[in-house]
Design a protein around this motif. Structure first.
Motif, PDB file in Angstrom:
ATOM      1  N   ASP A  73       0.821  -1.212   0.000  1.00  9.12           N
ATOM      2  CA  ASP A  73       0.000   0.000   0.000  1.00  9.12           C
ATOM      3  C   ASP A  73       0.857   1.265   0.000  1.00  9.12           C
ATOM      4  N   SER A 102      -5.869   0.919   5.369  1.00 11.13           N
ATOM      5  CA  SER A 102      -6.590   0.357   4.223  1.00 11.13           C
ATOM      6  C   SER A 102      -7.726   1.287   3.807  1.00 11.13           C
ATOM      7  N   THR A 108      -6.220   4.064   1.942  1.00 11.33           N
ATOM      8  CA  THR A 108      -5.894   3.638   0.581  1.00 11.33           C
ATOM      9  C   THR A 108      -7.128   3.739  -0.311  1.00 11.33           C
ATOM     10  N   ILE A 109      -8.270   3.313   0.206  1.00 12.42           N
ATOM     11  CA  ILE A 109      -9.520   3.425  -0.547  1.00 12.42           C
ATOM     12  C   ILE A 109      -9.889   4.883  -0.760  1.00 12.42           C
ATOM     13  N   GLY A 153      -7.021  -1.672  -0.791  1.00 11.83           N
ATOM     14  CA  GLY A 153      -7.623  -1.340   0.494  1.00 11.83           C
ATOM     15  C   GLY A 153      -8.543  -2.438   0.992  1.00 11.83           C
TER      16      GLY A 153
END
Length: 422
Positions: free
Chosen positions: A23, A86, A89-90, A172
């Motif tokens: 990531d 995560s 990341t999204i 994510g």
């Protein structure tokens, strides 16, 4: 025959380390896409600010995130950290402009700061002393593996299958699955795990003076850290090695192209060889520090591998000043990468030795200073190189890298794994 639950715990932690770097590194590949710039309406300068913002919050978040893991437990906090980064990341994939992107990356840095301190703490709880170095090398290898596959996998997905937004949403989502997997497998101590028998529990706790002290720390151990001379040595050590090592993941491609006149395709291969050498060093380093402790005890068993590694890295960097061939330079740089990563398990094991119930916070303290070094090096390189204009001589830069390793080696002589941070 005793159980082997500790290996499942180690596997889940290594998987988290893979996601940590996957990531983290993928954004550099995505930022090259014209669609990324046009969709968000941002400039190259703004992209640089966004990429640099991560290191700032990642460094500052190390100690508080580590303390939270010590205080509330790794089973609670590490899945939260994975879940937050995560989500970020999204959110990066859903960003509609510079401001949202910046906020997502700043929070991303804070969340990722808790991973390695938590991992260092759980290795102390779950691995016997003679195996902590190897366990540390396995988790560190997971991070290196994630960083290695991130550019290749991301480029492949972007080229033939998904948009940059979809790639980030995919990564994510995978992170949430990893967080759940870790939470399902992990317990704070071997005695709390329903599948860990008494034989494995006794194996893990044998020889560990801290095994019976399971009470969480009530306060962030800032004063003990500040008062500990051996932790200051460890802090300067990590700053020094990152001052030299970060060149390999930042300015190396530029150096190969502009100084050695290597074409981009060959330069990419050379950079991969250098970083792959580090992965080999990481895998070997755990065995080296464990064997060293058995022969020399914890004081010198942790210290001597570091001193040796940093001496070799310093000599390799100094040799670069006399190497004309690009491939001979790559060999020297590969030696630097190998020696540096060979020392990493010794660093991890040292912080587990001295950390006690504050192992994650202690780990975070050292990692924080290391990341300050990582942030400083890319800024200093153009300053010292441009100072030689019109020749643009890189000699001062290699002296700077060598000086970092000299400082690290001298600090390694003084650290004492028997001197706990109380």
């Amino acid at each position: 025959m005793s159980t082997h639950v500790r290996h499942h715990v180690l596997g889940a932690t290594t998987l988290a380390a893979v996601m940590l770097y996957l990531d983290r590194i993928c954004i550099a590949e995505i930022a090259k896409e014209e669609a990324f710039k046009s969709d968000l309406g941002i400039s190259d300068t703004q992209i640089g600010v966004v990429l640099g913002a991560f290191f700032f919050t990642y460094a500052l978040g190390q100690v508080p995130a580590g303390w939270l893991s010590d205080r509330f437990g790794t089973r609670t906090m590490l899945p939260i950290y994975i879940g937050i980064w995560s989500l970020c990341t999204i959110l990066t994939g859903l960003a509609n402009g510079f401001l949202m992107l910046m906020v997502a990356r700043l929070l991303f840095g804070f969340a990722q700061a808790g991973c390695y301190p938590s991992a260092g703490s759980l290795i102390k709880r779950w691995m016997p002393i003679p195996q902590r170095g190897r366990a540390s090398s396995v988790v560190s290898f997971g991070g290196r593996l994630g960083g290695t596959i991130a550019p290749i996998l991301t480029a492949w997905l972007l080229k033939d299958y998904l948009s940059w937004r979809a790639v980030l949403i995919l990564y994510g989502t995978a992170g949430f699955l990893v967080a759940f997997h870790f939470w399902r497998i992990y317990r704070e101590t071997p005695t709390e795990h329903p599948l860990c028998d008494t034989g494995e529990q006794e194996l893990i706790s044998y020889g560990d003076d801290d095994a019976g002290d399971l009470s969480p720390p009530q306060f962030l151990p800032l004063l003990p850290l500040i008062r500990s001379h051996t932790m200051w040595l460890m802090s300067f050590l990590q700053f020094g090695i990152n001052l030299g090592w970060v060149f390999l993941v930042t300015w190396l491609p530029t150096y190969l192209q502009e100084v050695k006149h290597v074409d981009p395709k060959t330069g990419g291969l050379m950079s991969t060889i250098v970083l792959a050498s580090g992965i080999v060093g990481t895998l070997c380093g755990g065995m080296v520090t464990d064997i060293s402790v058995r022969h020399f005890g914890r004081r010198w068993g942790r210290s001597l591998p570091m001193v040796t590694c940093y001496t070799v890295a310093m000599i390799a960097y100094l040799s670069c000043l006399r190497l004309e061939s690009a491939w001979s330079f790559v060999i020297a740089a590969s030696i630097v990468a190998f020696a540096t990563d060979l020392s990493v398990p010794s660093i991890w094991a040292y912080m587990q030795d001295v950390g006690g119930k504050n192992t994650a916070a202690v780990f975070g303290w050292g990692n924080m200073w290391g990341n300050f070094g990582a942030a400083t090096s890319p800024l200093l390189v153009p300053i010292v190189v441009d100072a030689t204009v019109p020749d643009a001589d890189w000699t001062p830069a290699f002296y700077l890298f060598s000086l970092g390793y000299l400082m690290a080696g001298l600090c390694a002589l003084g650290i004492n794994a028997n001197s706990k941070v109380e």
